[in-house]
Design an enzyme around this catalytic site. Structure first.
Site, PDB file in Angstrom:
ATOM      1  N   ASP A   1      -0.124   5.037   0.807  1.00 34.87           N
ATOM      2  CA  ASP A   1      -0.382   6.088   1.793  1.00 34.87           C
ATOM      3  C   ASP A   1      -0.493   5.522   3.200  1.00 34.87           C
ATOM      4  OD1 ASP A   1      -0.735   8.214  -0.251  1.00 34.87           O
ATOM      5  OD2 ASP A   1      -2.404   6.929  -0.853  1.00 34.87           O
TER       6      ASP A   1
ATOM      7  N   ASP B   1      -1.559  -0.522   6.160  1.00 37.60           N
ATOM      8  CA  ASP B   1      -1.693   0.242   7.404  1.00 37.60           C
ATOM      9  C   ASP B   1      -3.132   0.414   7.850  1.00 37.60           C
ATOM     10  OD1 ASP B   1      -2.524   3.506   6.849  1.00 37.60           O
ATOM     11  OD2 ASP B   1      -2.062   2.218   5.142  1.00 37.60           O
TER      12      ASP B   1
ATOM     13  N   ASP C   1       0.874  -1.162   0.000  1.00 30.91           N
ATOM     14  CA  ASP C   1       0.000   0.000   0.000  1.00 30.91           C
ATOM     15  C   ASP C   1       0.919   1.223   0.000  1.00 30.91           C
ATOM     16  OD1 ASP C   1      -2.415   1.627   0.514  1.00 30.91           O
ATOM     17  OD2 ASP C   1      -1.486   1.906   2.475  1.00 30.91           O
TER      18      ASP C   1
END
Length: 228
Positions: free
Chosen positions: A13, A172, A11
């Site tokens: 961001d 995240d 991922d």
């Protein structure tokens, strides 16, 4: 680690880069044109949308705040604001940079699969120098469904020529962890928002670093991958 068989999908961001403050400011600028203030839409409200694609987030926010504007126009405005902010400054998490560099040196296939627009992904990677290591990119714009659907991760695996069960995802946010699970991929979860560590989506992660980036080191991650 069997570099011929293991692929790593990141991922972007909140995982590779600390771009969420820029996304918050970009979204606030867009909503601000319709009377939404920082008091109305604060950082805490923004954190509820971390891990969800920009289009999906704006659709929800427009409905919540009664913004009467085409979704495509809101998306274009937000992407424009974000690109301006991202080009000015996007910090890379230092241990993540080290991890990417080590994987690259070892010849491990890597990809980025993100809910951001492709232009945003490319701008961030170019601005941070990560584009020297990460060439395979998939945006939620390029697949039918964003996270928590598995589409971006499955497309990333396809472009890498990898089977899902031999892919490891770093995420995240709960929607991303759920997407990795749905894709049949292993997941190393690093919660960006501490309060989400107990989210059920993270319970299915193969490894959960409850402290997020503070608990992550390139060396430990490489050792974990080598165990497979």
């Amino acid at each position: 680690m069997d570099t011929a068989r293991t692929s790593v999908i990141f991922d972007l961001d909140g995982t590779l880069v600390d771009s969420e403050p820029n996304y918050y400011e970009a979204t606030l600028r867009t909503l601000g044109a319709y009377g939404v203030t920082r008091e109305d839409f604060g950082w805490e409200q923004h954190t509820r949308f971390i891990g969800i694609g920009t289009r999906e987030s704006l659709e929800i926010l427009a409905g919540h705040y009664g913004v009467d504007a085409p979704l495509d126009a809101l998306l274009a405005a937000t992407n424009g604001h974000y690109l301006e902010l991202a080009r000015a400054s996007t910090p890379v998490f230092p241990e993540m940079r080290a991890f990417v560099q080590r994987l690259y040196a070892d010849g491990v296939p890597m990809a980025v699969a993100s809910g951001s627009s492709r232009s945003a992904i490319e701008a961030v990677l170019a601005g941070t120098g990560l584009d020297a290591y990460l060439a395979t990119l998939v945006s939620a714009e390029e697949v039918p469904r964003g996270k928590p659907a598995p589409d971006v991760f499955l497309e990333a695996a396809r472009r890498l020529g990898a089977v899902p069960e031999r892919c490891v995802v770093l995420e995240d946010a709960p929607p991303g962890a759920a997407a990795a699970r749905a894709a049949g991929m292993r997941c190393l979860a690093l919660p960006y928002v501490a309060g989400t560590a107990d989210d059920p989506a993270f319970a299915d992660a193969d490894r959960l670093l409850r402290g997020g980036q503070a608990d992550f080191t390139a060396g430990a991650a490489l050792r974990w991958l080598a165990e497979d």
